[in-house]
Design a protein around this motif. Structure first.
Motif, PDB file in Angstrom:
ATOM      1  N   ASN A 135      88.333  31.301  27.337  1.00 55.62           N
ATOM      2  CA  ASN A 135      89.000  31.673  26.089  1.00 55.62           C
ATOM      3  C   ASN A 135      89.891  32.895  26.321  1.00 55.62           C
ATOM      4  N   ILE A 136      90.432  32.999  27.528  1.00 49.78           N
ATOM      5  CA  ILE A 136      91.368  34.065  27.893  1.00 49.78           C
ATOM      6  C   ILE A 136      92.759  33.450  28.023  1.00 49.78           C
ATOM      7  N   ASP A 137      93.777  34.148  27.535  1.00 49.77           N
ATOM      8  CA  ASP A 137      95.120  33.604  27.653  1.00 49.77           C
ATOM      9  C   ASP A 137      95.789  34.054  28.949  1.00 49.77           C
ATOM     10  N   SER A 138      97.024  33.657  29.153  1.00 46.43           N
ATOM     11  CA  SER A 138      97.735  33.933  30.398  1.00 46.43           C
ATOM     12  C   SER A 138      97.968  35.415  30.638  1.00 46.43           C
ATOM     13  N   ASN A 139      97.880  36.217  29.575  1.00 51.27           N
ATOM     14  CA  ASN A 139      98.056  37.668  29.700  1.00 51.27           C
ATOM     15  C   ASN A 139      96.736  38.405  29.816  1.00 51.27           C
ATOM     16  N   GLY A 140      95.643  37.676  29.880  1.00 45.97           N
ATOM     17  CA  GLY A 140      94.332  38.292  30.027  1.00 45.97           C
ATOM     18  C   GLY A 140      93.668  38.664  28.725  1.00 45.97           C
TER      19      GLY A 140
ATOM     20  N   TYR B 221      97.086  25.674  38.106  1.00 42.63           N
ATOM     21  CA  TYR B 221      96.076  24.737  37.607  1.00 42.63           C
ATOM     22  C   TYR B 221      95.262  25.349  36.485  1.00 42.63           C
ATOM     23  N   ASP B 222      94.842  26.602  36.634  1.00 43.00           N
ATOM     24  CA  ASP B 222      93.974  27.197  35.629  1.00 43.00           C
ATOM     25  C   ASP B 222      94.674  27.404  34.295  1.00 43.00           C
ATOM     26  N   GLU B 223      96.027  27.417  34.297  1.00 43.89           N
ATOM     27  CA  GLU B 223      96.764  27.552  33.046  1.00 43.89           C
ATOM     28  C   GLU B 223      96.455  26.402  32.086  1.00 43.89           C
ATOM     29  N   LEU B 224      96.043  25.269  32.638  1.00 42.45           N
ATOM     30  CA  LEU B 224      95.734  24.101  31.812  1.00 42.45           C
ATOM     31  C   LEU B 224      94.539  24.334  30.909  1.00 42.45           C
ATOM     32  N   PHE B 225      93.716  25.309  31.233  1.00 40.03           N
ATOM     33  CA  PHE B 225      92.436  25.473  30.552  1.00 40.03           C
ATOM     34  C   PHE B 225      92.257  26.879  29.977  1.00 40.03           C
ATOM     35  N   LEU B 226      93.381  27.543  29.700  1.00 42.44           N
ATOM     36  CA  LEU B 226      93.364  28.871  29.106  1.00 42.44           C
ATOM     37  C   LEU B 226      93.585  28.791  27.592  1.00 42.44           C
ATOM     38  N   ALA B 227      93.355  29.915  26.922  1.00 42.88           N
ATOM     39  CA  ALA B 227      93.403  29.943  25.461  1.00 42.88           C
ATOM     40  C   ALA B 227      94.799  29.687  24.908  1.00 42.88           C
TER      41      ALA B 227
END
Length: 539
Positions: free
Chosen positions: A393-398, A273-279
């Protein structure tokens, strides 16, 4: 986005001002870029089309401030999705803000007037979008027999219909203007606006590109189907005639398209779910769920609205802005216990006072350390109320977003995503629409809940699927995405005493307000300028 020349707008009348003949001259300066150049061919017209999308995401010709498209309101505040948040979230149980900008505290207190900066700003912003789209359509139609341009025009018509969808929802009866004109327009009824939006979407659906065939960030025919499903779901409120069968039809068409619910847990934290709102939600799999989104880039499309606002304004207290990929918080936005309580069934831990602080539903994205569950004071007290950590404003890799200064955010903002259409289908079935199936509806809801819980422990049976459940599930899935006020009105909970939340109506425990608050007022100066218009009741 700068291909469109700076255009003079008479926003209050939803008109694009045409130049007088004696001023409508071809510039001598060979470096000037005029309307003639803009629509010289399909490639140049595409640049003009970009401005139509940009006027919803950005605020002017320069960004993040300077050369604003509209005046009379702080430029950052005037951005579309920031205004949508103000009108559709801050007026509800989903959010409060501690700032004292004129007109802002009135939103949660539900005592705004016709001169409110935020209601006025939204009317202007949407009026501008109508003006820009009308101008584009009129000029692009001169490029005859070009299939690509026809698709551009269909996109412009979608964006104009989307603007009127918002105007109808927020303000009710507004002028319907589809051509560039200097005449003061007459006021159309809400039903007439509804019919226009419906007709436009039905007419352009097959001219828009196939499902998934357009560039990311631009709409295809599925966006038309999805907006139709939303339109029909609210038809009973907006026109007095229920259209739930039609809502099911277009929800099914949307669901059966190439779009899919994101189930990718790219950062390995146990939540998709949180992937929807990452950078990196334009590439991490979330984009497959986004039917219509506003695109942001921390370097190339800067604004103090959009997700930059949603990330910065939600950080304060003991929160570390570094963990959100930005350089600091604005100490403004929090939520009420009414939203937090929607996750009661998923509570896994509580503090010494019995207040929830951890949940098995990963959609419960709240920061509780040093934050009080109860709100005693809204103004200037960021620690009153839980903070929301949904947007980062963090992407999937942190890694943080592209702006090394940490000011502006890369995260795109979904305006319509497939999960909402799942919920639309389920609600329309429960409201008696024909052609749907309650077991299918429960299956869609369980798909969302399995993503949220990471397993089937949160799944429900079809017998547990009720309208009250759907309203709460919409809150759990869609909070802070600009939906809540519209939902509460549809369930007759926005102004009534049926459902109270902290400081609704300005009362700490919440109180009902007058029914006329279901609509915002037309801006007072518009009424003065255009005597053809009648103010909404109560204002």
């Amino acid at each position: 986005m700068n291909y469109i020349k700076k255009i003079a707008l008479l926003i209050p009348t939803l008109l694009l001002i045409a130049c007088h003949d004696d001023l409508d001259q071809t510039p001598i300066d060979p470096d000037s870029f005029t309307e003639t150049n803009v629509f010289a061919n399909a490639d140049e017209a595409k640049g003009a089309l970009a401005k139509l999308y940009a006027s919803l995401a950005l605020t002017g010709q320069q960004g993040p401030a300077g050369q604003a498209d509209i005046t009379g309101i702080d430029e950052g505040t005037s951005q579309y999705s920031r205004l949508l948040f103000s009108l559709n979230e801050l007026t509800t149980d989903n959010a409060v803000v501690g700032w004292g900008d004129p007109g802002l505290p009135n939103l949660h207190a539900m005592n705004w007037g016709a001169g409110n900066d935020f209601t006025t700003g939204m009317y202007y912003r949407l009026a501008q979008e109508v003006s820009f789209t009308n101008s584009f359509i009129e000029n692009a139609q001169l490029l005859n027999d070009n299939a690509e341009v026809e698709a551009y025009i269909a996109e412009a018509r979608f964006l104009r219909a989307f603007a009127y969808f918002n105007l109808m929802d927020l303000f009710g009866s507004v002028p319907l203007v589809t051509v560039v004109s200097t005449d003061l327009p007459e006021q159309s009824t809400r039903a007439e606006i509804f019919n226009f939006v419906e007709g436009e979407l039905l007419e352009i659906q097959n001219t828009l590109k196939e499902s998934g065939a357009n560039e990311y960030g631009r709409v295809d025919r599925v966006a038309a189907w999805a907006l139709l499903s939303k339109l029909y779901l609210n038809a009973e409120v907006w026109t007095g005639t229920a259209r739930y069968t039609d809502a099911i039809t277009y929800a099914e068409m949307t669901i059966n398209s190439s779009y899919s619910i994101n189930t990718t847990d790219a950062n390995g934290n146990g939540s998709a779910y949180d992937e929807l709102f990452l950078a990196d939600n334009n590439t991490n799999g979330a984009q497959n769920e986004f039917i219509f989104a506003l695109n942001f880039d921390g370097n190339n499309s800067r604004t103090y609205g959009g997700t930059t606002f949603l990330v910065h304004a939600a950080i304060g207290g003991s929160m570390d802005a570094f963990n959100f990929g930005v350089n600091g918080g604005w100490s403004g936005l929090r939520t009420t216990k009414a939203l937090v309580n929607k996750f009661d069934a998923a509570v896994t831990d509580s503090d010494d006072e019995g207040n929830p602080i951890a949940w098995s539903d990963t959609r419960a994205m709240f920061y509780t350390d040093g934050q009080s569950f109860e709100i005693n004071t809204i103004a200037n007290q960021f620690t009153d109320g839980y903070a929301v950590t949904k947007f980062t404003n963090i992407d999937s890799n942190g890694a943080a977003g592209s702006d090394t200064g940490g000011d502006f955010v890369d995260t795109d903002l979904p305006i319509i995503r497939l999960a909402e259409i799942y919920l639309t289908y389920a609600e329309a079935v429960l409201r008696g629409g024909a052609g749907g199936d309650v077991n299918t509806a429960a299956g869609y809801i369980n798909e969302l809940r399995a993503r949220a819980y990471g397993n089937t422990s949160g799944n429900i049976t079809s017998s547990a699927l009720t309208l009250d459940f759907i309203l709460d599930e919409r809150a759990r899935e869609l909070y802070w995405e600009g939906q809540r006020r519209t939902d509460l009105i549809r369930f007759n909970d926005f102004t009534t005493g049926n459902y109270l939340w902290p400081f609704k109506g300005g009362s700490r425990s919440g109180t009902a307000v007058d029914e006329f608050r279901n609509l915002f007022p037309l801006p007072s100066n518009i009424i003065l300028i255009n005597t053809n218009l009648t103010q909404n009741p109560g204002y």
